[in-house]
Design an enzyme around this catalytic site. Structure first.
Site, PDB file in Angstrom:
ATOM      1  N   SER A   1      77.648  18.019 125.102  1.00 34.99           N
ATOM      2  CA  SER A   1      78.196  18.572 126.349  1.00 34.99           C
ATOM      3  C   SER A   1      79.643  18.105 126.469  1.00 34.99           C
ATOM      4  CB  SER A   1      77.395  18.027 127.536  1.00 34.99           C
ATOM      5  OG  SER A   1      78.064  18.274 128.755  1.00 34.99           O
TER       6      SER A   1
ATOM      7  N   TYR B   1      73.157  10.772 132.073  1.00 33.43           N
ATOM      8  CA  TYR B   1      73.291  12.024 131.301  1.00 33.43           C
ATOM      9  C   TYR B   1      74.576  12.000 130.477  1.00 33.43           C
ATOM     10  CZ  TYR B   1      73.754  17.010 130.236  1.00 33.43           C
ATOM     11  OH  TYR B   1      73.912  18.214 129.592  1.00 33.43           O
TER      12      TYR B   1
HETATM   13  N1  LIG Z   1      73.818  24.695 130.889  1.00 30.96           N
HETATM   14  C1  LIG Z   1      74.748  23.756 130.962  1.00 30.96           C
HETATM   15  O1  LIG Z   1      75.567  23.703 131.890  1.00 30.96           O
HETATM   16  C2  LIG Z   1      74.863  22.756 129.827  1.00 30.96           C
HETATM   17  C3  LIG Z   1      76.121  22.187 129.555  1.00 30.96           C
HETATM   18  C4  LIG Z   1      76.214  21.272 128.520  1.00 30.96           C
HETATM   19  C5  LIG Z   1      75.109  20.962 127.762  1.00 30.96           C
HETATM   20  N2  LIG Z   1      73.902  21.529 128.052  1.00 30.96           N
HETATM   21  C6  LIG Z   1      72.743  21.166 127.224  1.00 30.96           C
HETATM   22  O2  LIG Z   1      72.194  22.350 126.679  1.00 30.96           O
HETATM   23  C7  LIG Z   1      70.852  22.073 126.275  1.00 30.96           C
HETATM   24  C8  LIG Z   1      69.960  23.233 126.672  1.00 30.96           C
HETATM   25  O3  LIG Z   1      69.891  23.308 128.083  1.00 30.96           O
HETATM   26  P1  LIG Z   1      70.086  24.678 128.882  1.00 30.96           P
HETATM   27  O4  LIG Z   1      71.422  24.639 129.500  1.00 30.96           O
HETATM   28  O5  LIG Z   1      69.708  25.822 128.059  1.00 30.96           O
HETATM   29  O6  LIG Z   1      69.047  24.439 130.081  1.00 30.96           O
HETATM   30  P2  LIG Z   1      67.589  25.013 130.321  1.00 30.96           P
HETATM   31  O7  LIG Z   1      67.650  26.487 130.477  1.00 30.96           O
HETATM   32  O8  LIG Z   1      67.024  24.203 131.437  1.00 30.96           O
HETATM   33  O9  LIG Z   1      66.799  24.689 128.973  1.00 30.96           O
HETATM   34  C9  LIG Z   1      66.389  23.396 128.661  1.00 30.96           C
HETATM   35  C10 LIG Z   1      65.331  23.454 127.586  1.00 30.96           C
HETATM   36  O10 LIG Z   1      64.956  22.116 127.244  1.00 30.96           O
HETATM   37  C11 LIG Z   1      63.542  22.034 127.237  1.00 30.96           C
HETATM   38  N3  LIG Z   1      63.050  20.720 127.622  1.00 30.96           N
HETATM   39  C12 LIG Z   1      63.385  20.001 128.718  1.00 30.96           C
HETATM   40  N4  LIG Z   1      62.656  18.877 128.775  1.00 30.96           N
HETATM   41  C13 LIG Z   1      61.839  18.899 127.692  1.00 30.96           C
HETATM   42  C14 LIG Z   1      60.828  18.022 127.196  1.00 30.96           C
HETATM   43  N5  LIG Z   1      60.460  16.903 127.851  1.00 30.96           N
HETATM   44  N6  LIG Z   1      60.192  18.332 126.049  1.00 30.96           N
HETATM   45  C15 LIG Z   1      60.508  19.486 125.397  1.00 30.96           C
HETATM   46  N7  LIG Z   1      61.442  20.356 125.811  1.00 30.96           N
HETATM   47  C16 LIG Z   1      62.090  20.063 126.946  1.00 30.96           C
HETATM   48  C17 LIG Z   1      63.082  23.078 128.243  1.00 30.96           C
HETATM   49  O11 LIG Z   1      61.790  23.537 127.913  1.00 30.96           O
HETATM   50  P3  LIG Z   1      60.467  23.285 128.803  1.00 30.96           P
HETATM   51  O12 LIG Z   1      60.846  23.282 130.223  1.00 30.96           O
HETATM   52  O13 LIG Z   1      59.561  24.403 128.378  1.00 30.96           O
HETATM   53  O14 LIG Z   1      59.989  21.976 128.308  1.00 30.96           O
HETATM   54  C18 LIG Z   1      64.086  24.198 128.041  1.00 30.96           C
HETATM   55  O15 LIG Z   1      63.663  25.080 127.040  1.00 30.96           O
HETATM   56  C19 LIG Z   1      70.473  20.742 126.921  1.00 30.96           C
HETATM   57  O16 LIG Z   1      70.533  19.735 125.924  1.00 30.96           O
HETATM   58  C20 LIG Z   1      71.583  20.524 127.941  1.00 30.96           C
HETATM   59  O17 LIG Z   1      71.799  19.168 128.203  1.00 30.96           O
HETATM   60  C21 LIG Z   1      73.753  22.420 129.061  1.00 30.96           C
END
Ligand SMILES: NC(=O)c1ccc[n+]([C@@H]2O[C@H](COP(=O)([O-])OP(=O)(O)OC[C@H]3O[C@@H](n4cnc5c(N)ncnc54)[C@H](OP(=O)(O)O)[C@@H]3O)[C@@H](O)[C@H]2O)c1
Length: 274
Positions: free
Chosen positions: A138, A151
């Site tokens: 991130s 985080y």
């Molecule tokens: N969107 C942003 O603003 C942003 C910015 C920078 C980095 N990121 C990073 O991008 C990555 C993906 O997130 P996203 O933005 O796509 O958010 P998201 O839509 O909430 O997706 C998060 C994913 O992680 C999975 N997950 C969460 N806890 C888990 C657990 N205990 N075991 C297995 N899977 C788990 C969730 O699946 P389940 O709920 O089915 O478990 C979901 O598929 C993350 O690493 C996040 O930190 C996001």
């Protein structure tokens, strides 16, 4: 040469479901994982329908050792060509106000599972002289993050870890890339479980498609780090020119909920500061 398996964690939502679609379009058979079986099956069904790819799912909680072991057991004996370490979530609030179990779970998913999966799959990639690891970090990784302290530290770990692994694997045929998105429209904000409506950083959200495309392009080129978006690149680079104390204070203001209490404002800050 046939395409090897692509493994995508956090494929039930957001970036992960898009990674699944894009990698299936490239002809990779997929193993998708997440906790939510229904949403994971939805992703798998949509990807199969759109691309005809082979898609397997593993429902697993990556915060647990059993979950990580179940995924690795499912992958044993397969030629995994791509690992997208994408699963993760954030917390928001003053340290001490967020329950410690949530912070520990965050570290388990965002850090420990990333390490365990890379550790489990890298030896096979090295033996075959072929493989890609794409770790989703991130922009928060580039500076300390008051109000998202754990985080931010977790993603700084992922960035540092990715750099080090990329160097260790240099010339091996395996590449390691850290994708560092800024705030993006996925399930991430809802998963914070905090009212961030007044938080500056989350005021403008990018669309996820270009972020995923930038990550895959960087992975293809074997780049070590990619920060999608000019504004994000400028913010990420600012740490090289601004003292950490100052940068941390600015970041804290951008991540704080609403108007900071008088005692929280930096000395000399104007009374009208937001
Ligand atoms: N969107 C942003 O603003 C942003 C910015 C920078 C980095 N990121 C990073 O991008 C990555 C993906 O997130 P996203 O933005 O796509 O958010 P998201 O839509 O909430 O997706 C998060 C994913 O992680 C999975 N997950 C969460 N806890 C888990 C657990 N205990 N075991 C297995 N899977 C788990 C969730 O699946 P389940 O709920 O089915 O478990 C979901 O598929 C993350 O690493 C996040 O930190 C996001």
């Amino acid at each position: 040469m046939s395409n090897g398996w692509a493994v995508i964690t956090g494929a039930s939502s957001g970036f992960g479901s898009l990674f699944a679609r894009r990698l299936a379009e490239r002809g990779h058979p997929l193993v998708l994982t997440g906790r939510n079986a229904e949403r994971l099956d939805d992703t798998a069904a949509q990807v199969r329908a759109a691309t005809g790819a082979t898609v397997e799912t593993v429902v697993a909680d990556l915060a647990t050792r059993d979950g990580v072991d179940a995924l690795l057991a499912h992958l044993r004996g397969r030629e995994v060509e791509i690992l997208v370490n994408n699963a993760g979530f954030g917390t928001h609030g003053r340290f001490g106000q967020v329950p410690v179990w949530r912070e520990s779970t965050l570290i388990a998913v965002d850090v420990a599972a990333v390490v365990a999966l890379a550790h489990g799959l890298l030896p096979g990639m090295l033996a075959r002289g072929r493989g890609r690891i794409l770790n989703v970090a991130s922009t928060i990784a580039f500076q300390p993050a008051p109000h998202q302290a754990v985080y931010g530290a977790a993603k700084a770990f992922v960035l540092s870890f990715s750099h080090a692994l990329a160097e260790e694997t240099r010339g091996s045929g395996v590449t390691v890339t850290a994708l560092c998105p800024g705030p993006t429209r996925t399930g991430f904000v809802a998963a914070l479980e905090s009212d961030v409506s007044g938080v500056a950083v989350f005021g403008r959200l990018a669309e996820p498609g270009p972020v995923v495309d930038a990550g895959l392009r960087a992975m293809d080129r074997g780049r070590r780090v990619v920060v999608p978006g000019l504004r994000n690149r400028v913010l990420a680079a600012s740490g090289r020119f601004i003292p950490t104390t100052v940068l941390t204070r600015i970041t804290g203001r951008m991540l704080a909920s609403g108007r900071p209490a008088r005692s929280e404002r930096p000395v000399g800050a104007a009374d009208t500061a937001s």
